[in-house]
Structure formats: C-alpha cells, structure tokens
Motif scaffolding. Structure first.
Motif, PDB file in Angstrom:
ATOM      1  N   GLU A  83      -5.048   1.704  -2.082  1.00 13.26           N
ATOM      2  CA  GLU A  83      -5.310   0.303  -1.742  1.00 13.26           C
ATOM      3  C   GLU A  83      -4.853  -0.006  -0.325  1.00 13.26           C
ATOM      4  O   GLU A  83      -5.471  -0.811   0.374  1.00 13.26           O
ATOM      5  CB  GLU A  83      -4.606  -0.632  -2.739  1.00 13.26           C
ATOM      6  CG  GLU A  83      -4.979  -0.430  -4.198  1.00 13.26           C
ATOM      7  CD  GLU A  83      -6.476  -0.553  -4.471  1.00 13.26           C
ATOM      8  OE1 GLU A  83      -7.209  -1.116  -3.638  1.00 13.26           O
ATOM      9  OE2 GLU A  83      -6.921  -0.042  -5.531  1.00 13.26           O
ATOM     10  N   THR A  84      -3.754   0.620   0.114  1.00  9.74           N
ATOM     11  CA  THR A  84      -3.295   0.389   1.479  1.00  9.74           C
ATOM     12  C   THR A  84      -4.340   0.896   2.469  1.00  9.74           C
ATOM     13  O   THR A  84      -4.696   0.202   3.424  1.00  9.74           O
ATOM     14  CB  THR A  84      -1.956   1.109   1.724  1.00  9.74           C
ATOM     15  OG1 THR A  84      -1.032   0.659   0.748  1.00  9.74           O
ATOM     16  CG2 THR A  84      -1.411   0.785   3.108  1.00  9.74           C
TER      17      THR A  84
ATOM     18  N   ALA B 263       0.347 -10.906  -4.700  1.00  8.23           N
ATOM     19  CA  ALA B 263       1.087  -9.888  -5.454  1.00  8.23           C
ATOM     20  C   ALA B 263       1.906 -10.538  -6.556  1.00  8.23           C
ATOM     21  O   ALA B 263       1.893 -10.075  -7.708  1.00  8.23           O
ATOM     22  CB  ALA B 263       1.987  -9.103  -4.500  1.00  8.23           C
TER      23      ALA B 263
ATOM     24  N   ALA C 136      -1.580  -3.428  -3.661  1.00  6.00           N
ATOM     25  CA  ALA C 136      -0.614  -2.417  -3.220  1.00  6.00           C
ATOM     26  C   ALA C 136       0.797  -2.993  -3.229  1.00  6.00           C
ATOM     27  O   ALA C 136       1.745  -2.369  -3.720  1.00  6.00           O
ATOM     28  CB  ALA C 136      -0.978  -1.927  -1.819  1.00  6.00           C
ATOM     29  N   LEU C 137       0.910  -4.199  -2.704  1.00  6.58           N
ATOM     30  CA  LEU C 137       2.228  -4.831  -2.623  1.00  6.58           C
ATOM     31  C   LEU C 137       2.774  -5.154  -4.010  1.00  6.58           C
ATOM     32  O   LEU C 137       3.968  -4.942  -4.303  1.00  6.58           O
ATOM     33  CB  LEU C 137       2.106  -6.113  -1.794  1.00  6.58           C
ATOM     34  CG  LEU C 137       3.339  -6.575  -1.024  1.00  6.58           C
ATOM     35  CD1 LEU C 137       3.874  -5.470  -0.136  1.00  6.58           C
ATOM     36  CD2 LEU C 137       2.993  -7.808  -0.194  1.00  6.58           C
TER      37      LEU C 137
ATOM     38  N   LEU D  97      -4.187  -5.178   0.358  1.00  6.65           N
ATOM     39  CA  LEU D  97      -2.736  -5.195   0.376  1.00  6.65           C
ATOM     40  C   LEU D  97      -2.093  -5.876  -0.837  1.00  6.65           C
ATOM     41  O   LEU D  97      -1.043  -5.432  -1.293  1.00  6.65           O
ATOM     42  CB  LEU D  97      -2.231  -5.820   1.677  1.00  6.65           C
ATOM     43  CG  LEU D  97      -2.560  -4.984   2.919  1.00  6.65           C
ATOM     44  CD1 LEU D  97      -1.998  -5.630   4.163  1.00  6.65           C
ATOM     45  CD2 LEU D  97      -2.054  -3.565   2.780  1.00  6.65           C
TER      46      LEU D  97
ATOM     47  N   LEU E  87       2.124  -3.618  -6.787  1.00  2.00           N
ATOM     48  CA  LEU E  87       2.565  -2.361  -7.397  1.00  2.00           C
ATOM     49  C   LEU E  87       3.883  -1.909  -6.780  1.00  2.00           C
ATOM     50  O   LEU E  87       4.759  -1.384  -7.467  1.00  2.00           O
ATOM     51  CB  LEU E  87       1.490  -1.295  -7.204  1.00  2.00           C
ATOM     52  CG  LEU E  87       0.239  -1.501  -8.065  1.00  2.00           C
ATOM     53  CD1 LEU E  87      -0.907  -0.630  -7.569  1.00  2.00           C
ATOM     54  CD2 LEU E  87       0.543  -1.191  -9.525  1.00  2.00           C
ATOM     55  N   GLY E  88       3.982  -2.147  -5.469  1.00  2.00           N
ATOM     56  CA  GLY E  88       5.223  -1.793  -4.780  1.00  2.00           C
ATOM     57  C   GLY E  88       6.412  -2.538  -5.382  1.00  2.00           C
ATOM     58  O   GLY E  88       7.475  -1.957  -5.623  1.00  2.00           O
TER      59      GLY E  88
ATOM     60  N   ASN F 197      -6.611  10.552  -8.699  1.00  2.00           N
ATOM     61  CA  ASN F 197      -6.598   9.106  -8.486  1.00  2.00           C
ATOM     62  C   ASN F 197      -7.882   8.446  -8.960  1.00  2.00           C
ATOM     63  O   ASN F 197      -8.500   7.641  -8.264  1.00  2.00           O
ATOM     64  CB  ASN F 197      -6.339   8.815  -6.995  1.00  2.00           C
ATOM     65  CG  ASN F 197      -6.016   7.341  -6.759  1.00  2.00           C
ATOM     66  OD1 ASN F 197      -5.555   6.644  -7.668  1.00  2.00           O
ATOM     67  ND2 ASN F 197      -6.273   6.864  -5.560  1.00  2.00           N
TER      68      ASN F 197
ATOM     69  N   ILE G  46      -1.173   2.622  -4.690  1.00  2.00           N
ATOM     70  CA  ILE G  46      -0.638   2.038  -3.461  1.00  2.00           C
ATOM     71  C   ILE G  46      -1.210   2.767  -2.248  1.00  2.00           C
ATOM     72  O   ILE G  46      -1.664   2.136  -1.280  1.00  2.00           O
ATOM     73  CB  ILE G  46       0.911   2.107  -3.440  1.00  2.00           C
ATOM     74  CG1 ILE G  46       1.487   1.138  -4.476  1.00  2.00           C
ATOM     75  CG2 ILE G  46       1.443   1.764  -2.055  1.00  2.00           C
ATOM     76  CD1 ILE G  46       2.983   1.254  -4.656  1.00  2.00           C
TER      77      ILE G  46
ATOM     78  N   MET H 220       0.803   4.067 -10.135  1.00  2.00           N
ATOM     79  CA  MET H 220       1.289   3.105  -9.151  1.00  2.00           C
ATOM     80  C   MET H 220       1.278   3.683  -7.749  1.00  2.00           C
ATOM     81  O   MET H 220       0.797   3.064  -6.805  1.00  2.00           O
ATOM     82  CB  MET H 220       2.710   2.662  -9.515  1.00  2.00           C
ATOM     83  CG  MET H 220       2.746   1.709 -10.699  1.00  2.00           C
ATOM     84  SD  MET H 220       4.370   0.984 -10.918  1.00  2.00           S
ATOM     85  CE  MET H 220       5.143   2.239 -11.870  1.00  2.00           C
ATOM     86  N   THR H 221       1.819   4.894  -7.616  1.00  2.00           N
ATOM     87  CA  THR H 221       1.937   5.456  -6.263  1.00  2.00           C
ATOM     88  C   THR H 221       0.589   5.823  -5.682  1.00  2.00           C
ATOM     89  O   THR H 221       0.321   5.538  -4.506  1.00  2.00           O
ATOM     90  CB  THR H 221       2.828   6.715  -6.301  1.00  2.00           C
ATOM     91  OG1 THR H 221       2.355   7.590  -7.314  1.00  2.00           O
ATOM     92  CG2 THR H 221       4.282   6.350  -6.592  1.00  2.00           C
TER      93      THR H 221
END
Lengths: 234, 237
Positions: free
Chosen positions: A195-196, A11, A204-205, A201, A207-208, A180, A192, A188-189
């Motif tokens: 991808e989660t 990430a 996702a991470l 991960l 972007l988190g 999507n 996430i 981003m949301t």
C-alpha cells in the motif's frame, strides 16, 4: 502534511470501525505468526534444552551455527523455502507455495533457531545450578529436559515472545513464499509494503498502528508475566 | 540387603594436573555418623561427591560392597550446602524426587506427607518452595531425601549458612535419620556440630585422611599435629 493528517484520520477510522479488509489482514497475520510460533516451540524448546545438556563431538559447532542462524536474513530463508516448495522443488508436489502454510514454514525456519538458541542458554544456566541436585535425585540429562523447561518457564515465555515479535514483524520471507495475494496471503507487513508503494497511505498507516499496538501488548504481557513470577517468589 | 559398606581403593582426584584428593584407601559405613572435618580446600566436598557418584575419580575405584550394590544409586541421597529447590510447591518438590524413583501416586502422597510432617513443613506444603527461608529450604531438602528412605545420606555442610535456631532444627532432623538407621556421612566447619553428631571423625588435610578415630577419642586427644592445631582453633591451611 495534510496528506499525513488525512491518512492518520482515515487510519483511525479503519481501526475503530473494524474495517473488513483490515480485520482480514490482521487475522491472517496472527494466524500465521501463532502457527509458526507453536511449531517453532515444539521443535525449538526441546532442541535447545537437548543442546544445553548433551555432550557430543561437534556440539560447540552446532551451538555456534544455531546462534548464527538467529541472524538469518529473512529474504534468504524465504528464498530457500521458495525453492523447496516451488513446482520444480523437492516439496513441489504438495502445492504449498503462495499459501498461508508456506508462510508458516518460512517463519518456522526463521524463528526456530531463535527459540532454540535462547532456550539453550536458559536451560544451560539452570543445569549449572540444579544439575548436581537433579543427578543426585536420579534424573539424568534426558529426564532433566522437561524438568528444566518447566523450571525455566518464566524466562522461556520471554523467549517465545521474542520469536513471536520476530515473526509478526517480518516481511521479507513471507512476501517471497506467500506472494502477497489479496485475501489469501496478504499480511500486515506485506500489505504495508504494497500500500505504501501504491500510495494508499491510510490502510498502510492503520496496519502500522495495529502492528505497533501488538508489539506493545506482547511486551506488556512479557513484563507482566515476569512481574507475576517475581511476586510469587521467583 | 544392604549396599554398604562403601570402599574407596586408591582413589585420586586430579584437576588441571594438581592432585586435589587422595590417594585414598577407605571404607565407610560401619558406624552411624561419620563426620569429615578439615580446613577449606582439604577436599571434604570432593570426597562426598566422589562417594555419591557425582564425580568420577581420576584413578582408583569407588565401590559399594553390599549384597544389594546393584541398586546403590537408588539407596543413597545427598543434601548440599546450598539447598536446591525447584520452582514449584513444597509438596511438589518432595513428590518430584519420589516420582523419579518410579513410585506409584498413592505411595508418593503417603511418603511426602510423612516427610513434610517430620520436617515441620506441613503448613507450608502448598507454598512455592522459592519463598521459603534458608532454614526452611534446608529442612525441605532433608524432607525430600527422608521420603526416599536412603540407606546412606551424604550431607555437605548442611548448616553452613544457617542461624543457631535453624541449625538446631536441621540437626534434630539429622538425628531422626540416625534413629531410622540411616548411615550419615557429613562434612562440617562447625566443630561443635562435629562433637554433637559424630560417632567417628575423619580429619582431612590437603587431600589426605590424616586421622580417623571414634569421636570421643579424637576430640579428647587428636593424634596428629595438624588435627590438634585444627581442634584448638588455630588457623590451618
């Protein structure tokens, strides 16, 4: 545990190298949120101010409704906008479903009530303290709307940022009306969430992290603006 | 052309079933400065707000009787106990009031500069009005209405929360309004101020004008018992 640390490292690499996929998603998220906040401000600020100053039957019911809409579940907003924009819906001919425009519309539906309701409170309080003086000078309620919005500008910045925070972090509505779709409506949301569930991960991470960073920046900006206002004698 | 005199006919103000003011039959504006005195709750502020049109009477009529009565709203101004300034510069505060009157920019600039000079605020023109002291704010409030050139000026306890120096500056400004021919109607708690400024005194007690007399005569010998007690400094309510 190793999974998590690997994901963490990847990430960080995605962020520091400005990975193209990551940048694309972040950019779209910001475009949608800024667009939605802009439209919501144009609609919500004058609406909130007008609601604060106008006296008409049913006003209280409207205020309660507006406050209730602040808690509108995003998936419900998404569903309603979906039905409006779908092929068979009343606005179907514009072909907006599954486009960024659809996401902006859904976000506007979500955050306009927030901005209007909070602005109403700010303007109502200002009118309570300035109303007599403004009326004495010859400004009736309608002429007072722009005056009070300007008067409350520092508080209203926080209101606008609250709308932006809701918009950038929201997933339910944009995933329904945006779909999507990679490179088109992936924010981003929604990324996430996807991808989660797919097990990717690191992205996702990453972007988190960006999302968290934006939250900190936005709140930092709000704090700084208040501080600046106070230093200038607010 | 004038909007004066101002006539109150059978004016009452009732809130929650209680008559707070009136019935009043009164004509104002014949002399330079009318000072309304009386204990708290007598209805002094209420009277000013009714005259100025900020409140509507529950009964009776407030009427401008002059030939120019149609423009009455534009020809009067009010300054409040707590000076209200907008969150913008000192100069912009004056300009705002002038813009509401629809005056062209040139005229606004001229009048604002003149008013700030009169109030001794030229040096502070670019300052945010919120950083001013209480006395400076009240002077700004007076400068703002000076620029409007009102025929009648209502002042609601304009020096209630000011120290003697600031009070002196505000009273000097009020004197300038008198010199300019503005009719002043003001309330005050400060009997010394009433003596200094009043041409006539209206003694208000429990919503009624109990006595109205030229200032010199009033302070020499108030006619009614309550006014005598009030002037002697006895606690009246």
């Amino acid at each position: 545990m190793t999974d998590l640390s690997t994901a963490f490292a990847t990430a960080l690499r995605l962020i520091t190298t400005l990975d193209a996929a990551l940048v694309e998603i972040v950019t779209l998220s910001l475009r949608v949120s800024f667009g939605a906040v802009l439209v919501a401000c144009v609609l919500g600020l004058p609406l909130g101010a007008a609601l604060a100053l106008a006296r008409f039957p049913g006003r209280q019911a409207l205020v309660v409704l507006g406050n209730a809409l602040m808690g509108l579940p995003p998936v419900v907003a998404g569903l309603v906008v979906y039905l409006l924009l779908s092929r068979a819906g009343p606005l179907g001919e514009f072909g907006l479903l599954f486009t960024p425009s659809a996401m902006v519309i859904a976000q506007v539906v979500l955050i306009t009530p927030i901005i209007a309701a909070l602005a109403r409170q700010v303007v109502e309080d200002l009118w309570a303290s300035l109303g007599e003086q403004l009326r004495s000078l010859g400004a009736g309620p309608w002429r007072a709307v722009p005056t009070l919005l300007w008067e409350g500008r520092f508080s209203l910045v926080t209101v606008v940022l609250a709308g932006f925070g809701r918009s950038i972090a929201e997933v339910g509505a944009v995933i329904i009306v945006g779909g999507n779709i990679a490179h088109v409506t992936r924010t981003m949301t929604t990324a996430i969430a996807l991808e989660t569930s797919r097990g990717d991960l690191p992205l996702a991470l990453g972007l988190g992290f960006v999302l968290m960073l934006l939250a900190v920046l936005v709140n930092g900006a709000a704090y700084w603006i208040r501080d600046f206002a106070r230093a200038r004698g607010g | 052309m004038a909007i004066l005199p101002l006539a109150l006919a059978g004016v009452r103000f009732v809130r929650a079933g209680e008559t707070l003011l009136g019935p009043l039959d009164l004509e104002l504006g014949a002399c330079g400065t009318s000072v309304v005195i009386g204990p708290n709750g007598a209805g002094k502020s209420l009277l000013l707000r009714l005259c100025h049109g900020l409140l509507a009477p529950s009964a009776g009529r407030v009427r401008w009787c002059g030939a120019d009565a149609g423009s009455a709203a534009q020809r009067q101004a009010m300054v409040f106990q707590q000076p209200v300034v907008l969150r913008r510069s000192v100069l912009a505060n004056v300009d705002y009031a002038l813009a509401l009157r629809g005056l062209p920019r040139r005229e606004r600039q001229r009048r604002a500069a003149e008013a700030l000079a009169l109030a001794g605020l030229e040096a502070l023109a670019r300052r945010p009005a919120h950083v001013l002291s209480g006395g400076e704010r009240q002077r700004l409030a007076l400068a703002r209405v000076w620029a409007l050139r009102p025929e009648v000026l209502f002042l609601d306890e304009p020096t209630a929360s000011l120290d003697p120096a600031a009070t002196a500056a505000v009273e000097a400004l009020i004197g300038r309004f008198r010199q300019a021919g503005t009719v002043v109607v003001m309330t005050t708690h400060d009997l010394g101020q009433a003596r200094r400024l009043a041409d006539e005194v209206l003694f208000l007690y429990r919503g009624q004008v109990r006595e109205r007399a030229p200032a010199a005569a009033f302070f020499a010998a108030p006619a009614c018992a309550e006014a005598r007690a009030f002037v002697r400094g006895e606690l009246l309510w």
